[in-house]
Design an enzyme around this catalytic site. Structure first.
Site, short mmCIF file in Angstrom:
data_model
loop_
_atom_site.label_atom_id
_atom_site.label_comp_id
_atom_site.label_asym_id
_atom_site.label_seq_id
_atom_site.Cartn_x
_atom_site.Cartn_y
_atom_site.Cartn_z
N SER A 136 41.13 6.14 39.02
CA SER A 136 42.19 5.37 39.67
C SER A 136 43.34 6.24 40.18
O SER A 136 44.21 5.75 40.89
CB SER A 136 42.74 4.31 38.70
OG SER A 136 41.77 3.34 38.39
N GLU A 246 41.77 -5.76 48.94
CA GLU A 246 40.66 -5.45 48.05
C GLU A 246 40.88 -6.11 46.70
O GLU A 246 39.96 -6.71 46.12
CB GLU A 246 40.53 -3.94 47.87
CG GLU A 246 39.41 -3.57 46.90
CD GLU A 246 39.28 -2.07 46.64
OE1 GLU A 246 38.37 -1.67 45.87
OE2 GLU A 246 40.08 -1.30 47.20
N ARG A 247 42.09 -6.01 46.18
CA ARG A 247 42.39 -6.58 44.87
C ARG A 247 42.40 -8.10 44.92
O ARG A 247 41.97 -8.76 43.97
CB ARG A 247 43.71 -6.02 44.36
CG ARG A 247 43.58 -4.56 43.97
CD ARG A 247 44.92 -3.85 43.81
NE ARG A 247 44.68 -2.45 43.43
CZ ARG A 247 45.59 -1.49 43.55
NH1 ARG A 247 46.79 -1.76 44.03
NH2 ARG A 247 45.28 -0.25 43.18
N GLN A 283 32.87 -31.66 19.14
CA GLN A 283 34.27 -31.34 19.48
C GLN A 283 34.47 -29.86 19.75
O GLN A 283 35.18 -29.48 20.70
CB GLN A 283 35.19 -31.79 18.36
CG GLN A 283 36.68 -31.60 18.69
CD GLN A 283 37.57 -31.94 17.52
OE1 GLN A 283 37.48 -31.32 16.46
NE2 GLN A 283 38.43 -32.94 17.70
N GLY A 348 20.84 -18.81 22.76
CA GLY A 348 19.76 -17.87 23.06
C GLY A 348 19.43 -17.81 24.52
O GLY A 348 19.10 -16.74 25.06
#
Length: 387
Positions: A136, A246-247, A283, A348
């Site tokens: 970065s 871009e962000r 719940q 799963g």
């Protein structure tokens, strides 16, 4: 989580509907196959161009779509995310980060010969900024471009380049003044990806399987000086100009993938039965779904506010840059939370290849790192806010 109608015109929703049909017809039936093959057909670029998807935000004189804004990007990102394939979306739209510097800073001659082909889906564009030693830290880049008559000679390396193998053009950040420090002395230049002296190596990844990602090596690559994008040694401004959208795109996509996880988990919870009743009748599962919905609702509100501000020059400045940084972090954290919650809800089945949530779970980290990691975003936001 429905879009707030105060921000949208009928044209926005018409465009979203065309993207939805494109996704249903051209992408969803094949996305599992493409993920496993780690690629997708090049013909898809032309099909995307035909519905205007590649022209968003670009000059209509060179194939862009007039009157488009950040809300078009937001809605199309949500629809594309229904594929559950971040790699497909990233590579199909790699021009959205590779081509804006061409759109804004190239000569009319370059735009006519290159940009028109990219927006027509005939050529593929990629952005090449990140280096093995830099990440970065854009200001630390080392790839050099030395002037030699009417050309520049490029030497150096780039890595993690989306569409790096199949691209026809690279928009490359280079150092043109070796004596300058930090962001000074950096330029942007358009490079023909088929030039002599370029070596491309495929990278294998945790996620984004359908995305072509590459390491590039430039060995005395000769590039015409007319391919310079903007003024020499002023490339850092070109790069920063590119980062906002871009962000925003990464944030919009992250929201879309989070929403896809939520929808898959909700559908499963309504059908799956345990202990004599549906999952959604428990719940604890309902609360998990509400937690997902809460984060999605708040993220969408921030996305829409940011999209509105991007369309108002008087609202742009340091505070908007800070907001985009915060938005990217909020959206990617929402994606992370919803991907985890969806896999947990599916149990799963959520661990099985082929479910959207499983793919998105693998893709989370690249969204959190790409375009500026969380830590970089926080630091940049703090500087923009003056502390």
């Amino acid at each position: 989580m429905k879009p707030n109608p105060i921000y949208y015109s009928p044209q926005h929703f018409e465009f979203a509907d065309s993207v939805r049909k494109f996704v249903q017809k051209e992408l969803l039936p094949y996305v599992n196959e493409w993920e496993e093959a780690e690629t997708f057909p090049k013909e898809l670029y032309k099909k995307a161009a035909d519905i205007g998807l590649l022209g968003l935000g670009f000059d209509e004189n060179y194939g862009g779509i007039a009157g488009t804004d950040a809300f078009h990007v937001l809605l199309s990102s949500i629809e594309l995310a229904k594929t559950g394939s971040g790699g497909l979306c990233a590579s199909l739209l790699s021009h959205s980060i590779g081509a804006p510097p061409i759109n804004h800073f190239a000569s009319p001659e370059i735009k006519e010969s290159v940009l028109t082909q990219i927006l027509a889906g005939e050529k593929i564009s990629a952005l090449a900024i990140t280096e093995p030693s830099g990440g970065s830290d854009v200001a630390a880049l080392k790839t050099s471009a030395v002037r030699d008559g009417d050309d520049y000679i490029l030497n150096g390396e780039k890595t993690f380049i989306t569409s790096g193998i199949r691209a026809d053009y690279y928009t490359v950040a280079v150092r043109t003044d070796p004596d300058a420090k930090g962001p000074n002395g950096i330029s942007m230049i358009l490079v023909d990806a088929h030039s002599q002296g370029i070596t491309k190596s495929k990278l294998d990844k945790m996620g984004w399987w359908a995305s072509d990602t590459a390491h590039l090596h430039f060995d005395n690559v000769r590039v015409p000086a007319k391919n310079l994008l903007g003024a020499e040694n002023m490339g850092f401004l070109v790069i920063m100009n590119n980062f906002n959208m871009e962000r925003f795109f990464l944030a919009a996509s992250s929201y879309g993938f989070a929403l896809t996880c939520y929808e898959e988990a909700l559908e499963w919870a309504k059908e799956r039965k345990t202990f004599g009743k549906r999952l959604v009748d428990h719940q604890v599962v309902r609360h998990k779904l509400v937690d997902m919905a809460t984060r999605l609702t708040t993220t969408l509100a921030l996305l829409e506010d940011t999209a509105y501000r991007l369309g108002k020059p008087e609202l742009q400045g340091n505070e908007l840059i800070a907001q985009i940084c915060m938005l990217k972090n909020v959206a990617t954290q929402t994606m992370q939370f919803c991907a985890d919650a969806a896999v947990q809800t599916l149990g799963g089945m959520g661990f099985m290849r082929g479910t959207k949530s499983e793919r998105i779970y693998r893709d989370v980290k690249v969204n959190m790192i790409g375009g500026g990691a969380e830590e970089i975003m926080k630091d940049l936001a703090s500087r923009q806010l003056g502390y």
